[in-house]
Design a protein around this motif. Structure first.
Motif, short mmCIF file in Angstrom:
data_model
loop_
_atom_site.label_atom_id
_atom_site.label_comp_id
_atom_site.label_asym_id
_atom_site.label_seq_id
_atom_site.Cartn_x
_atom_site.Cartn_y
_atom_site.Cartn_z
N GLN A 112 17.26 -35.14 20.40
CA GLN A 112 16.21 -35.26 21.27
C GLN A 112 16.30 -35.45 22.84
OE1 GLN A 112 12.66 -35.38 20.38
NE2 GLN A 112 12.25 -34.94 22.59
N MET A 113 15.85 -34.19 23.38
CA MET A 113 16.49 -33.88 24.74
C MET A 113 15.19 -34.11 25.86
SD MET A 113 18.99 -31.06 24.57
CE MET A 113 17.71 -29.76 24.10
N ASN A 114 15.23 -35.44 26.70
CA ASN A 114 14.01 -35.58 27.63
C ASN A 114 14.50 -35.25 29.03
OD1 ASN A 114 12.31 -35.88 25.23
ND2 ASN A 114 13.18 -38.37 25.38
N SER A 115 13.49 -35.22 29.79
CA SER A 115 13.90 -35.24 31.38
C SER A 115 15.00 -34.14 31.61
CB SER A 115 14.23 -36.23 31.78
OG SER A 115 13.16 -37.55 31.65
N LEU A 116 14.93 -33.03 30.91
CA LEU A 116 15.69 -31.88 31.09
C LEU A 116 15.90 -31.27 32.41
CD1 LEU A 116 14.96 -29.97 27.88
CD2 LEU A 116 17.47 -30.85 28.48
N LYS A 117 17.38 -31.12 32.98
CA LYS A 117 17.82 -30.66 34.13
C LYS A 117 18.48 -29.09 33.86
CE LYS A 117 19.06 -35.32 35.37
NZ LYS A 117 20.13 -36.19 35.92
N PRO A 118 18.26 -28.46 35.19
CA PRO A 118 18.86 -27.09 35.08
C PRO A 118 20.38 -27.03 34.59
CG PRO A 118 17.75 -27.30 37.04
CD PRO A 118 17.75 -28.54 36.35
N GLU A 119 21.04 -28.19 34.81
CA GLU A 119 22.51 -28.15 34.37
C GLU A 119 22.82 -28.36 32.91
OE1 GLU A 119 20.99 -30.01 36.93
OE2 GLU A 119 21.79 -31.97 37.13
N ASP A 120 21.55 -28.86 32.35
CA ASP A 120 21.58 -28.93 30.61
C ASP A 120 21.61 -27.52 30.01
OD1 ASP A 120 19.31 -31.86 31.07
OD2 ASP A 120 21.58 -31.77 30.67
N THR A 121 21.30 -26.51 30.63
CA THR A 121 21.23 -25.13 30.23
C THR A 121 22.88 -24.86 29.80
OG1 THR A 121 19.69 -24.29 31.81
CG2 THR A 121 21.18 -22.62 30.85
N ALA A 122 22.75 -24.53 28.27
CA ALA A 122 23.78 -24.30 27.75
C ALA A 122 23.62 -23.63 26.31
CB ALA A 122 24.81 -25.56 27.52
N VAL A 123 24.58 -23.35 25.44
CA VAL A 123 24.35 -23.20 23.99
C VAL A 123 24.66 -24.41 23.49
CG1 VAL A 123 25.25 -22.00 22.25
CG2 VAL A 123 25.01 -20.68 24.34
N TYR A 124 24.04 -25.09 22.67
CA TYR A 124 24.06 -26.37 22.06
C TYR A 124 24.94 -26.10 20.59
CZ TYR A 124 22.24 -28.89 25.98
OH TYR A 124 22.00 -29.29 27.12
N TYR A 125 25.79 -26.84 20.08
CA TYR A 125 26.55 -26.74 19.05
C TYR A 125 26.61 -27.94 18.13
CZ TYR A 125 28.58 -22.35 20.74
OH TYR A 125 28.85 -21.10 21.33
N CYS A 126 26.25 -27.65 16.96
CA CYS A 126 26.35 -28.96 15.94
C CYS A 126 27.55 -29.02 15.32
CB CYS A 126 25.28 -29.05 14.95
SG CYS A 126 25.11 -30.19 13.55
N ALA A 127 28.23 -30.21 15.20
CA ALA A 127 29.60 -30.19 14.65
C ALA A 127 29.41 -31.50 13.57
CB ALA A 127 30.67 -30.51 15.73
N ALA A 128 30.55 -31.43 12.58
CA ALA A 128 30.72 -32.30 11.61
C ALA A 128 32.15 -32.73 11.65
CB ALA A 128 30.41 -32.14 10.13
N THR A 129 32.51 -34.07 11.61
CA THR A 129 33.94 -34.38 11.50
C THR A 129 34.30 -35.50 10.33
OG1 THR A 129 35.91 -35.30 12.58
CG2 THR A 129 33.83 -35.82 13.30
N SER A 130 35.34 -35.49 10.00
CA SER A 130 35.68 -36.61 8.82
C SER A 130 36.57 -37.56 9.66
CB SER A 130 36.22 -36.13 7.67
OG SER A 130 37.28 -35.45 7.95
#
Length: 129
Positions: A82-100
């Motif tokens: 959940q992303m609130n109060s978004l800023k221009p510097e939040d602009t990006a491709v967002y990736y999900c990742a999983a790790t053990s």
């Protein structure tokens, strides 16, 4: 093998909100620590947030603390950002990742992308001013 599919990206104005989702395949979702990373044009991929597999503890990069919230629903094999109060510097491709990897290892490695086992293909978030 785990497959991750992100959704929820889009165009939003400064100060707006978005909720990203990441659906994981497989029956072992609860055994993975899940994380969100982002990569802006011309920049390296950076850690954003993580939720630990065992305790549900959460970790955030300083720049999003108080604005972003990561959560997981093990029954739905889904992790959210959940992303609130978004800023221009939040602009990006967002990736999900999983790790053990263990939480201690991940913290010592400053949540390096190298310690992630699986990645989604990403979803674009654009914050317009």
């Amino acid at each position: 093998q785990v497959q991750l599919v992100e959704s929820g990206g889009g165009l939003v104005q400064v100060g707006g909100s978005l909720r990203l989702s990441c659906l994981a395949s497989g029956r072992t979702f609860s055994s993975y620590t899940m994380a969100w990373f982002r990569q802006a044009p011309g920049k390296e991929r950076e850690f954003v947030a993580a939720v630990v597999r065992s305790t549900g503890g959460t970790y955030y990069v300083d720049s999003v603390k108080g604005r972003f919230t990561i959560s997981r629903d093990n029954a739905k094999n889904t992790v959210y950002l959940q992303m609130n109060s978004l800023k221009p510097e939040d602009t990006a491709v967002y990736y999900c990742a999983a790790t053990s990897a263990s939480t201690a290892t991940l913290i010592r490695a400053a949540w390096s992308p190298e310690y992630m086992d699986y990645w989604g293909k990403g979803t674009l978030v654009t914050v317009s001013s």
